[in-house]
Design a protein around this motif. Structure first.
Motif, PDB file in Angstrom:
ATOM      1  N   SER A   6      39.831  33.648  38.342  1.00 50.97           N
ATOM      2  CA  SER A   6      41.923  34.303  38.502  1.00 50.97           C
ATOM      3  C   SER A   6      41.039  35.881  37.020  1.00 50.97           C
ATOM      4  CB  SER A   6      42.818  34.205  37.557  1.00 50.97           C
ATOM      5  OG  SER A   6      43.511  34.591  37.501  1.00 50.97           O
ATOM      6  N   PRO A   7      41.673  36.869  37.436  1.00 49.59           N
ATOM      7  CA  PRO A   7      41.296  38.101  36.681  1.00 49.59           C
ATOM      8  C   PRO A   7      41.680  38.372  35.691  1.00 49.59           C
ATOM      9  CG  PRO A   7      41.742  39.021  38.581  1.00 49.59           C
ATOM     10  CD  PRO A   7      42.790  37.531  39.127  1.00 49.59           C
ATOM     11  N   CYS A   8      43.043  36.809  35.312  1.00 44.89           N
ATOM     12  CA  CYS A   8      43.518  36.311  34.031  1.00 44.89           C
ATOM     13  C   CYS A   8      42.997  35.846  33.231  1.00 44.89           C
ATOM     14  CB  CYS A   8      44.455  35.388  34.729  1.00 44.89           C
ATOM     15  SG  CYS A   8      45.641  34.860  33.012  1.00 44.89           S
ATOM     16  N   ILE A   9      42.881  36.660  31.918  1.00 43.92           N
ATOM     17  CA  ILE A   9      41.872  36.316  30.787  1.00 43.92           C
ATOM     18  C   ILE A   9      42.915  35.568  29.664  1.00 43.92           C
ATOM     19  CG2 ILE A   9      39.696  38.184  31.099  1.00 43.92           C
ATOM     20  CD1 ILE A   9      41.743  39.516  28.829  1.00 43.92           C
ATOM     21  N   ASP A  10      43.730  34.883  29.734  1.00 41.81           N
ATOM     22  CA  ASP A  10      44.226  34.087  29.379  1.00 41.81           C
ATOM     23  C   ASP A  10      45.440  35.005  27.707  1.00 41.81           C
ATOM     24  OD1 ASP A  10      44.388  31.456  31.208  1.00 41.81           O
ATOM     25  OD2 ASP A  10      42.581  31.461  29.678  1.00 41.81           O
ATOM     26  N   VAL A  11      45.551  35.933  28.242  1.00 43.77           N
ATOM     27  CA  VAL A  11      47.046  36.313  27.161  1.00 43.77           C
ATOM     28  C   VAL A  11      47.883  36.042  27.122  1.00 43.77           C
ATOM     29  CG1 VAL A  11      47.234  39.483  26.406  1.00 43.77           C
ATOM     30  CG2 VAL A  11      44.849  38.397  26.654  1.00 43.77           C
ATOM     31  N   CYS A  12      48.662  36.758  28.617  1.00 45.29           N
ATOM     32  CA  CYS A  12      49.778  36.504  29.936  1.00 45.29           C
ATOM     33  C   CYS A  12      51.174  37.099  28.552  1.00 45.29           C
ATOM     34  CB  CYS A  12      49.962  34.937  29.949  1.00 45.29           C
ATOM     35  SG  CYS A  12      48.278  34.793  31.366  1.00 45.29           S
ATOM     36  N   LYS A  13      51.045  38.139  28.056  1.00 49.67           N
ATOM     37  CA  LYS A  13      52.417  38.476  27.325  1.00 49.67           C
ATOM     38  C   LYS A  13      52.494  39.834  28.065  1.00 49.67           C
ATOM     39  CE  LYS A  13      51.235  37.625  22.935  1.00 49.67           C
ATOM     40  NZ  LYS A  13      51.108  37.516  21.423  1.00 49.67           N
TER      41      LYS A  13
END
Length: 79
Positions: A6-13
């Motif tokens: 996934s392009p998500c880099i685990d910041v998620c804000k």
């Protein structure tokens, strides 16, 4: 089927008008990527996401963070 992370880099804000400050995805886009099964569709999504990041600005950190995420998972970065 490839295992493109996934392009998500685990910041998620989600502060930038509904866009994540880490990867620029909206919550709907995060859900959409999870549903993409074909590698060609995943790569097209990544291309779209990079264009979105360029348009929004402030995402120069993402390519390096995503590359590290891919390497950590043992996958060649699709960028």
């Amino acid at each position: 089927m490839s295992k493109i992370p996934s392009p998500c880099i685990d910041v998620c804000k989600f502060k930038r008008e509904g866009h994540c400050i880490g990867c620029s995805m909206t919550k709907a886009q995060k859900s959409m990527f999870k549903k993409l099964k074909k590698e060609t569709h995943q790569r097209a999504f990544l291309d779209l996401l990079m264009h979105q990041q360029n348009d929004l600005g402030k995402y120069r950190h993402w390519p390096d963070a995503y590359r590290k995420r891919c390497e950590k998972k043992g996958v060649k970065p699709p960028l």
